[in-house]
Design an enzyme around this catalytic site. Sequence first.
Site, PDB file in Angstrom:
ATOM      1  N   SER A 152       3.820  98.073  76.781  1.00 54.35           N
ATOM      2  CA  SER A 152       4.642  99.132  77.386  1.00 54.35           C
ATOM      3  C   SER A 152       4.818 100.300  76.001  1.00 54.35           C
ATOM      4  O   SER A 152       4.674 101.207  75.915  1.00 54.35           O
ATOM      5  CB  SER A 152       6.063  98.533  77.169  1.00 54.35           C
ATOM      6  OG  SER A 152       5.846  97.063  78.314  1.00 54.35           O
ATOM      7  N   GLY A 153       5.590  99.521  74.628  1.00 53.07           N
ATOM      8  CA  GLY A 153       5.271 100.265  73.527  1.00 53.07           C
ATOM      9  C   GLY A 153       4.012 100.566  72.515  1.00 53.07           C
ATOM     10  O   GLY A 153       4.820 101.501  71.851  1.00 53.07           O
ATOM     11  N   GLY A 154       3.563  98.769  73.082  1.00 47.83           N
ATOM     12  CA  GLY A 154       2.142 100.003  72.211  1.00 47.83           C
ATOM     13  C   GLY A 154       2.367  99.125  70.779  1.00 47.83           C
ATOM     14  O   GLY A 154       1.799  99.785  69.289  1.00 47.83           O
ATOM     15  N   HIS A 155       3.871  98.326  70.300  1.00 48.70           N
ATOM     16  CA  HIS A 155       3.841  97.974  68.660  1.00 48.70           C
ATOM     17  C   HIS A 155       2.918  97.128  68.555  1.00 48.70           C
ATOM     18  O   HIS A 155       3.241  96.039  67.477  1.00 48.70           O
ATOM     19  CB  HIS A 155       4.910  97.872  68.829  1.00 48.70           C
ATOM     20  CG  HIS A 155       5.967  99.153  68.693  1.00 48.70           C
ATOM     21  ND1 HIS A 155       5.838  99.601  69.840  1.00 48.70           N
ATOM     22  CD2 HIS A 155       7.058  99.612  67.762  1.00 48.70           C
ATOM     23  CE1 HIS A 155       6.655 100.537  69.598  1.00 48.70           C
ATOM     24  NE2 HIS A 155       7.104 101.159  68.082  1.00 48.70           N
ATOM     25  N   ASP A 156       2.271  96.236  69.400  1.00 49.18           N
ATOM     26  CA  ASP A 156       1.718  95.226  68.981  1.00 49.18           C
ATOM     27  C   ASP A 156       0.821  94.622  67.814  1.00 49.18           C
ATOM     28  O   ASP A 156      -0.111  96.007  67.290  1.00 49.18           O
ATOM     29  CB  ASP A 156      -0.075  94.800  70.225  1.00 49.18           C
ATOM     30  CG  ASP A 156      -0.068  93.481  70.231  1.00 49.18           C
ATOM     31  OD1 ASP A 156      -0.330  92.709  69.160  1.00 49.18           O
ATOM     32  OD2 ASP A 156      -0.298  92.939  71.922  1.00 49.18           O
ATOM     33  N   GLY A 201       9.012  95.557  77.511  1.00 45.67           N
ATOM     34  CA  GLY A 201       8.211  94.396  77.314  1.00 45.67           C
ATOM     35  C   GLY A 201       7.529  93.743  76.536  1.00 45.67           C
ATOM     36  O   GLY A 201       7.559  92.533  77.231  1.00 45.67           O
ATOM     37  N   TYR A 215      14.335  90.270  68.428  1.00 44.46           N
ATOM     38  CA  TYR A 215      15.232  89.964  67.066  1.00 44.46           C
ATOM     39  C   TYR A 215      16.162  91.267  67.113  1.00 44.46           C
ATOM     40  O   TYR A 215      15.432  92.495  66.441  1.00 44.46           O
ATOM     41  CB  TYR A 215      15.033  88.773  66.415  1.00 44.46           C
ATOM     42  CG  TYR A 215      14.690  89.313  64.903  1.00 44.46           C
ATOM     43  CD1 TYR A 215      15.889  89.793  64.248  1.00 44.46           C
ATOM     44  CD2 TYR A 215      13.347  89.740  65.005  1.00 44.46           C
ATOM     45  CE1 TYR A 215      14.747  90.723  62.794  1.00 44.46           C
ATOM     46  CE2 TYR A 215      12.298  90.368  63.439  1.00 44.46           C
ATOM     47  CZ  TYR A 215      13.528  90.552  62.714  1.00 44.46           C
ATOM     48  OH  TYR A 215      12.749  90.784  61.313  1.00 44.46           O
ATOM     49  N   ILE A 264       5.221  91.863  83.378  1.00 40.20           N
ATOM     50  CA  ILE A 264       6.816  91.988  83.991  1.00 40.20           C
ATOM     51  C   ILE A 264       7.078  93.604  84.422  1.00 40.20           C
ATOM     52  O   ILE A 264       7.028  94.467  82.915  1.00 40.20           O
ATOM     53  CB  ILE A 264       8.041  91.718  82.867  1.00 40.20           C
ATOM     54  CG1 ILE A 264       7.583  90.313  82.777  1.00 40.20           C
ATOM     55  CG2 ILE A 264       9.222  91.809  83.298  1.00 40.20           C
ATOM     56  CD1 ILE A 264       7.230  90.046  81.070  1.00 40.20           C
ATOM     57  N   TYR A 277       5.142  88.957  65.542  1.00 34.17           N
ATOM     58  CA  TYR A 277       4.111  89.774  64.846  1.00 34.17           C
ATOM     59  C   TYR A 277       2.933  88.849  64.945  1.00 34.17           C
ATOM     60  O   TYR A 277       3.328  88.209  64.245  1.00 34.17           O
ATOM     61  CB  TYR A 277       4.984  89.134  63.125  1.00 34.17           C
ATOM     62  CG  TYR A 277       6.866  89.921  62.418  1.00 34.17           C
ATOM     63  CD1 TYR A 277       7.124  91.130  63.617  1.00 34.17           C
ATOM     64  CD2 TYR A 277       7.636  89.144  62.478  1.00 34.17           C
ATOM     65  CE1 TYR A 277       8.650  91.383  63.106  1.00 34.17           C
ATOM     66  CE2 TYR A 277       8.533  89.918  61.641  1.00 34.17           C
ATOM     67  CZ  TYR A 277       9.463  91.039  62.831  1.00 34.17           C
ATOM     68  OH  TYR A 277      10.566  91.351  62.438  1.00 34.17           O
TER      69      TYR A 277
HETATM   70  P1  FDA Z   1       3.069  96.445  73.684  1.00 36.60           P
HETATM   71  O1  FDA Z   1       3.074  97.234  74.630  1.00 36.60           O
HETATM   72  O2  FDA Z   1       1.708  96.561  72.827  1.00 36.60           O
HETATM   73  O3  FDA Z   1       3.202  94.863  73.628  1.00 36.60           O
HETATM   74  C1  FDA Z   1       2.811  93.971  72.964  1.00 36.60           C
HETATM   75  C2  FDA Z   1       2.631  92.516  74.215  1.00 36.60           C
HETATM   76  O4  FDA Z   1       3.274  92.336  74.914  1.00 36.60           O
HETATM   77  C3  FDA Z   1       0.956  92.767  74.548  1.00 36.60           C
HETATM   78  O5  FDA Z   1       0.172  91.295  74.257  1.00 36.60           O
HETATM   79  C4  FDA Z   1       0.901  93.521  75.873  1.00 36.60           C
HETATM   80  O6  FDA Z   1       0.070  93.246  76.761  1.00 36.60           O
HETATM   81  C5  FDA Z   1       2.370  92.108  76.339  1.00 36.60           C
HETATM   82  N1  FDA Z   1       3.687  93.425  77.730  1.00 36.60           N
HETATM   83  C6  FDA Z   1       3.999  94.082  77.147  1.00 36.60           C
HETATM   84  N2  FDA Z   1       4.422  95.208  78.068  1.00 36.60           N
HETATM   85  C7  FDA Z   1       4.058  93.978  79.084  1.00 36.60           C
HETATM   86  C8  FDA Z   1       4.616  93.960  80.095  1.00 36.60           C
HETATM   87  N3  FDA Z   1       5.296  94.596  80.819  1.00 36.60           N
HETATM   88  N4  FDA Z   1       4.447  92.476  81.462  1.00 36.60           N
HETATM   89  C9  FDA Z   1       3.206  91.773  80.418  1.00 36.60           C
HETATM   90  N5  FDA Z   1       3.658  91.780  79.005  1.00 36.60           N
HETATM   91  C10 FDA Z   1       3.463  92.938  78.553  1.00 36.60           C
HETATM   92  N6  FDA Z   1      10.447  92.355  66.596  1.00 36.60           N
HETATM   93  C11 FDA Z   1      11.492  92.339  66.528  1.00 36.60           C
HETATM   94  O7  FDA Z   1      12.321  91.342  67.108  1.00 36.60           O
HETATM   95  N7  FDA Z   1      12.295  92.348  66.196  1.00 36.60           N
HETATM   96  C12 FDA Z   1      12.611  94.002  65.301  1.00 36.60           C
HETATM   97  O8  FDA Z   1      12.905  94.567  64.053  1.00 36.60           O
HETATM   98  C13 FDA Z   1      11.209  94.029  65.213  1.00 36.60           C
HETATM   99  N8  FDA Z   1      10.548  96.058  64.630  1.00 36.60           N
HETATM  100  C14 FDA Z   1       8.706  96.088  64.926  1.00 36.60           C
HETATM  101  C15 FDA Z   1       9.293  97.528  64.150  1.00 36.60           C
HETATM  102  C16 FDA Z   1       7.593  97.998  64.169  1.00 36.60           C
HETATM  103  C17 FDA Z   1       7.569  99.421  63.274  1.00 36.60           C
HETATM  104  C18 FDA Z   1       7.376  97.393  64.391  1.00 36.60           C
HETATM  105  C19 FDA Z   1       5.152  97.999  64.819  1.00 36.60           C
HETATM  106  C20 FDA Z   1       6.948  95.959  65.214  1.00 36.60           C
HETATM  107  C21 FDA Z   1       8.336  95.520  65.113  1.00 36.60           C
HETATM  108  N9  FDA Z   1       8.644  94.661  66.216  1.00 36.60           N
HETATM  109  C22 FDA Z   1      10.033  93.957  65.586  1.00 36.60           C
HETATM  110  C23 FDA Z   1       7.477  93.236  66.296  1.00 36.60           C
HETATM  111  C24 FDA Z   1       7.873  94.089  68.241  1.00 36.60           C
HETATM  112  O9  FDA Z   1       9.019  93.122  69.025  1.00 36.60           O
HETATM  113  C25 FDA Z   1       6.195  93.240  68.653  1.00 36.60           C
HETATM  114  O10 FDA Z   1       5.669  93.676  68.265  1.00 36.60           O
HETATM  115  C26 FDA Z   1       6.362  93.717  69.745  1.00 36.60           C
HETATM  116  O11 FDA Z   1       5.783  92.656  70.939  1.00 36.60           O
HETATM  117  C27 FDA Z   1       6.514  95.213  70.713  1.00 36.60           C
HETATM  118  O12 FDA Z   1       6.779  95.738  72.077  1.00 36.60           O
HETATM  119  P2  FDA Z   1       5.931  96.851  72.768  1.00 36.60           P
HETATM  120  O13 FDA Z   1       5.831  96.537  74.066  1.00 36.60           O
HETATM  121  O14 FDA Z   1       6.252  97.988  71.935  1.00 36.60           O
HETATM  122  O15 FDA Z   1       4.591  96.439  72.584  1.00 36.60           O
END
Ligand code: FDA
Length: 525
Positions: A103-107, A174, A182, A233, A469
């Site tokens: 979704s956002g790639g922040h893994d 996502g 949080y 999702i 994290y």
């Molecule tokens: P990404 O797309 O990388 O997905 C993360 C995981 O979720 C992967 O396993 C992926 O396959 C799965 N996934 C994604 N979309 C999905 C979908 N639609 N259906 C099923 N699975 C899906 N956390 C927090 O709680 N509070 C905060 O303030 C912060 N701050 C923060 C800052 C920065 C700079 C980073 C890099 C990270 C954070 N985080 C955070 C952590 C963040 O909440 C965590 O990395 C999330 O999983 C990121 O979601 P993304 O969709 O961006 O990631």
Amino acid sequence: SYPIIYVFVLLFSFLLVTSAHTHEDFLQCLTLHSEKDKPISDIISTPANSSYTSALNSYVRNTRFSTPSTPKPQVIVTPLGVSQIQETLYCAQKHRIQVRVRSGGHDYEGPSFVSPVPFVILDMINLRNVSIDEENNIAWVQSGATLGELYYWIANKSRTLGFPAGVCQTIGVGGHFSGGGYGTLLRKYGLAADNVLDAHLIDVKGRFLDRKSMGEDLFGAIRGGGGASFGVIVSWKIKLVPVPANVTVFTVRKGLEQNATQILHRWQYAAPNIDRDLFIRVLLTGSGSVQYGNRSVHASFNSIYLGGKDKLLPLMQKSFPELGLVSEDCTEMSWIQSILYFAGFKNGQSLEDLLNRTLTVNSYKAKSDYVRQPIPEAALEGIWPRFFEKEAQSSVTILNPYGGRMSEISESATPFPHRAGVIGKIQYLVYWSEEGTAATKKHVRWMRRLYAYMAPYVSNFSREAYMNYRDLDIGKNKKGRRTSLRQASVWGTKYFKNNFKRLVFVKTVFDPTNFFRNEQSIPPL
Ligand code: FDA
């Protein structure tokens, strides 16, 4: 040695042929199954396309995972709707290619865009609609939206509605919601996942499910157990929460010479027990070097109060006078401006900046801990010298207070178990810009040493960690091998405590063949 080389060459060619075969077959299958008016050329990118590198790298948020040796996807699919997700899942299963959902790639450790076996990225970037119903305090948000987009559209409709999710505006909904999520409202309203009312998910059979049709077990699992183990999702229905028209923010910075250690020690008693309208996190950084003898550690007390400073100042005077907060430290603003403030935007930036999806990225390694007993002052002092080591030049340790609403939700209500009794969470982060494995090793080792040092002072019956994290140091599924329940429990119980068993049960029912998997996905029985 000739026959051995010959066997290797044969084996290698066989592997090449089978992987190319899989990828071609997958694309053919997609073409065959896609609807006539929705050509797949609009939604796929392969290494042969000029757009591939930018499609891949735009959402890699940790350059540790975008080196030449990082395994790359064979195809990136960016679906425009539900049917294209269903087709992708169908063809990937048919041709045994792994799918990673992004979704956002922040893994933190890359499983949403890196895999050791041939894989496809299902990138949700085109599914980012946000629809706000301010009359009923609800919203539907698609997984590919960022938190910045969600916050922007909420503020566009109302100054007195908000949502309790993360601090960084580029995070994808996502991953964030499915792993807990949080932000600065957690003491008042809990996690993002605690405020999800419904969701639309596509399961391994390609069924489009909502809360009613998926049932409470699966609906529970995707609110903190990570979405990637259970399906894709598509969107979430969330409860918007009331916020006052004006909130107050402050950041007070204390160095060691201003009693930072003693104030931080005292923070552990004050911050989790103070009025739940007040959230005070602490960011710890080191500065100076051994060489010049100008070393210090700074603790920045970074806070939001859901009210005006007329109420905040007496509250701080009563409950946390050691910080010495004065009126000049405080600024009143709308909740949405506080989002910009916490995201690090300087004054003068506009709300439209929340729609900006770009993020300056570096390499980093992170870890997390939960604190259940106050860390003694002497133990805090033992941390500081580590901040002066050269590997830690760009490091930050962030402490978030719990208590308030977080203590009222039972440990088993959702997969996220870190509730009553938690003083706060620690996140350790170290960044670097040098390339190469030597630099990575050096910084990761520094992080592991700090983590080892902290062991006696943090939750250690089973050392707890925050799933969002992600930390692959605490254990992972082995490539191509079945993970036993015992092996997976090592990290599973750190993230989920006793809820891990329930997640295994849900996984076994909804994805018994373990199609949705990654390095830390929940294994089926
Ligand atoms: P990404 O797309 O990388 O997905 C993360 C995981 O979720 C992967 O396993 C992926 O396959 C799965 N996934 C994604 N979309 C999905 C979908 N639609 N259906 C099923 N699975 C899906 N956390 C927090 O709680 N509070 C905060 O303030 C912060 N701050 C923060 C800052 C920065 C700079 C980073 C890099 C990270 C954070 N985080 C955070 C952590 C963040 O909440 C965590 O990395 C999330 O999983 C990121 O979601 P993304 O969709 O961006 O990631």
